[in-house]
Write a protein that holds these residues in place. Structure first.
Motif, mmCIF file in Angstrom:
data_model
loop_
_atom_site.group_PDB
_atom_site.id
_atom_site.type_symbol
_atom_site.label_atom_id
_atom_site.label_comp_id
_atom_site.label_asym_id
_atom_site.label_seq_id
_atom_site.Cartn_x
_atom_site.Cartn_y
_atom_site.Cartn_z
ATOM 1 N N VAL A 142 0.861 -1.176 0.000
ATOM 2 C CA VAL A 142 0.000 0.000 0.000
ATOM 3 C C VAL A 142 0.899 1.229 0.000
ATOM 4 N N LYS A 143 0.505 2.272 -0.697
ATOM 5 C CA LYS A 143 1.291 3.506 -0.711
ATOM 6 C C LYS A 143 1.119 4.252 0.609
ATOM 7 N N THR B 44 -2.095 6.387 2.291
ATOM 8 C CA THR B 44 -3.304 6.067 1.539
ATOM 9 C C THR B 44 -3.950 4.823 2.166
ATOM 10 N N ASP C 58 -5.665 2.592 -0.114
ATOM 11 C CA ASP C 58 -6.026 1.839 -1.307
ATOM 12 C C ASP C 58 -5.397 0.449 -1.215
ATOM 13 N N ALA D 215 -6.895 -2.512 -2.276
ATOM 14 C CA ALA D 215 -7.549 -3.498 -3.139
ATOM 15 C C ALA D 215 -6.558 -4.442 -3.806
ATOM 16 N N GLU E 203 -3.882 2.332 7.366
ATOM 17 C CA GLU E 203 -3.698 1.314 6.332
ATOM 18 C C GLU E 203 -4.041 -0.079 6.865
ATOM 19 N N GLN F 47 -11.457 -4.890 5.211
ATOM 20 C CA GLN F 47 -11.833 -5.375 3.893
ATOM 21 C C GLN F 47 -11.537 -6.865 3.730
#
Length: 376
Positions: free
Chosen positions: A201-202, A205, A207, A209, A231, A238
């Motif tokens: 993951v960056k 962020t 994100d 997925a 993060e 999720q």
């Protein structure tokens, strides 16, 4: 003869200027910090500074260090290396601080390292376990917390003891995450194993997925997370939503309390390694002292791992300042810190020598409870 007396007068007038050390006066010592106080990692900086402030307030109330009051200048870098570099220049060149304390993060501290080395200014207690800040030893950087290698080895060894071997790694795609990944790979290799999957993951962020798509099909028994609380929480939530029922483990940098708060009931059972004693009980003398001084600073019962680490960092710095003596210089402070061969702070021992600036290898394993508290 006139020339002789003029020369003596000139030397006498210039002596104080030559002897003056940046950030030190007869009444004050300036200490600088760059850390995130805004953004997704802000709780790390806020809580670390809270612990530092609690200790500094107690020292100042008791007369300071050799009569000098401690003043902390904290600048917000948002956990972005470029801002850390700008802050470090500001602290060294403009604010003229004597020493640095409690920087937060691997990529941020690594970005500031060339400036620290060039200025020959000591940095005590960076909030990172990266080996790149430990090996080779940097004369000016004094690590207090255990390394990520220490933490990830503890995670892997404890988990493999249960007989489960499928380990994946979710990590922040920067120097911090890669340091944690390296630790897991090394720990698994000692058992003849490799990660079954990895995902990234960056920084700053959520994100996740792509990381989920990379990791979940491998059906890991354990997912080691090397990121911040935002993060890590996003990934856990999720993954659970997609039916993952395995175990999660995080290294201490995640921000334990912030992670527990972000996860709520979903945090039950999530493991987190810690590099300071348990802050909620009074077993260790350093914890009892910390709790009392947090209360005196206006934070009763507001205890956590990160502020305790800040408190310990501040105490180590002050111990070094006291040992350095009244004629305070950066070199004297460095020598004093290097002389802390086995400094017992009250159940937490710090070890420094000129060839070893890894102050502690202390690691504890905790997990989040159903009501968002911690067990160990």
């Amino acid at each position: 003869m006139k020339f002789f007396w003029a020369l003596l007068l000139s030397l006498a007038l210039s002596a104080p200027a030559l002897a003056a050390e940046p950030g030190v006066t007869d009444s004050q010592i300036l200490i600088g910090q760059s850390a995130p106080f805004t953004g997704p990692a802000s709780q790390l900086g806020i809580r670390l500074r809270m612990g530092i402030d609690a200790y500094f307030k107690s020292v100042n109330a008791d007369g300071g260090v050799d009569g000098r009051q401690l003043k902390l200048i904290s600048l917000d870098d948002g956990y972005e290396p470029g801002r850390t570099v700008a802050n470090t220049k500001q602290l060294i060149d403009n604010d003229k601080v004597f020493a640095l304390l409690g920087y937060v993060g691997t990529p941020t501290t690594l970005a500031a390292k060339p400036l620290i080395d060039a200025a020959k200014i000591p940095l005590v207690g960076p909030f990172t376990g990266a080996m790149a800040l430990r090996d080779p030893v940097d004369r000016y950087i004094f690590n207090i917390r255990a390394s990520y290698n220490d933490e990830t080895r503890q995670i892997v060894d404890n988990f493999l003891f249960l007989g489960l071997k499928r380990v994946a790694v979710f990590y922040q795609d920067d120097a911090y995450g890669k340091a944690g990944l390296t630790g897991v790979v090394k720990a698994l290799a000692a058992h003849g194993l490799k990660p079954v999957a990895t995902g990234t993951v960056k920084r700053n962020t959520v994100d996740v997925a792509a990381a989920l798509k990379s990791i979940l099909p491998a059906h890991p028994d354990l997912i080691v997370e090397v990121g911040t609380y935002t993060e890590a929480a996003a990934f856990i939530q999720q993954a659970r939503a997609q039916g993952y029922g395995g175990q999660f483990a995080n290294v201490s940098f995640v921000g334990s309390e912030a992670l527990a708060k972000a996860l709520g009931p979903e945090g039950n059972g999530v493991m987190i390694t810690q590099v300071v004693p348990f802050p909620y009980s009074g077993v260790a003398a350093i914890v009892r002292e910390y709790q009392a001084r947090m209360t005196a600073a206006g934070h009763p019962n507001d205890y956590d791992f990160t502020s305790l680490e800040g408190y310990i960092d501040a105490k180590v710095l002050v111990q070094g300042l006291r040992k350095a003596g009244k004629a305070l210089t950066r070199n004297n402070l460095i020598d004093a810190l290097n002389g802390m061969n086995a400094e017992d702070l009250g159940g937490f021992v710090v070890h420094f020598t000129p060839t070893d600036h890894a102050g502690s290898s202390y690691v504890d394993v905790t997990s989040i409870t159903q009501n968002g508290k911690f067990r160990h």
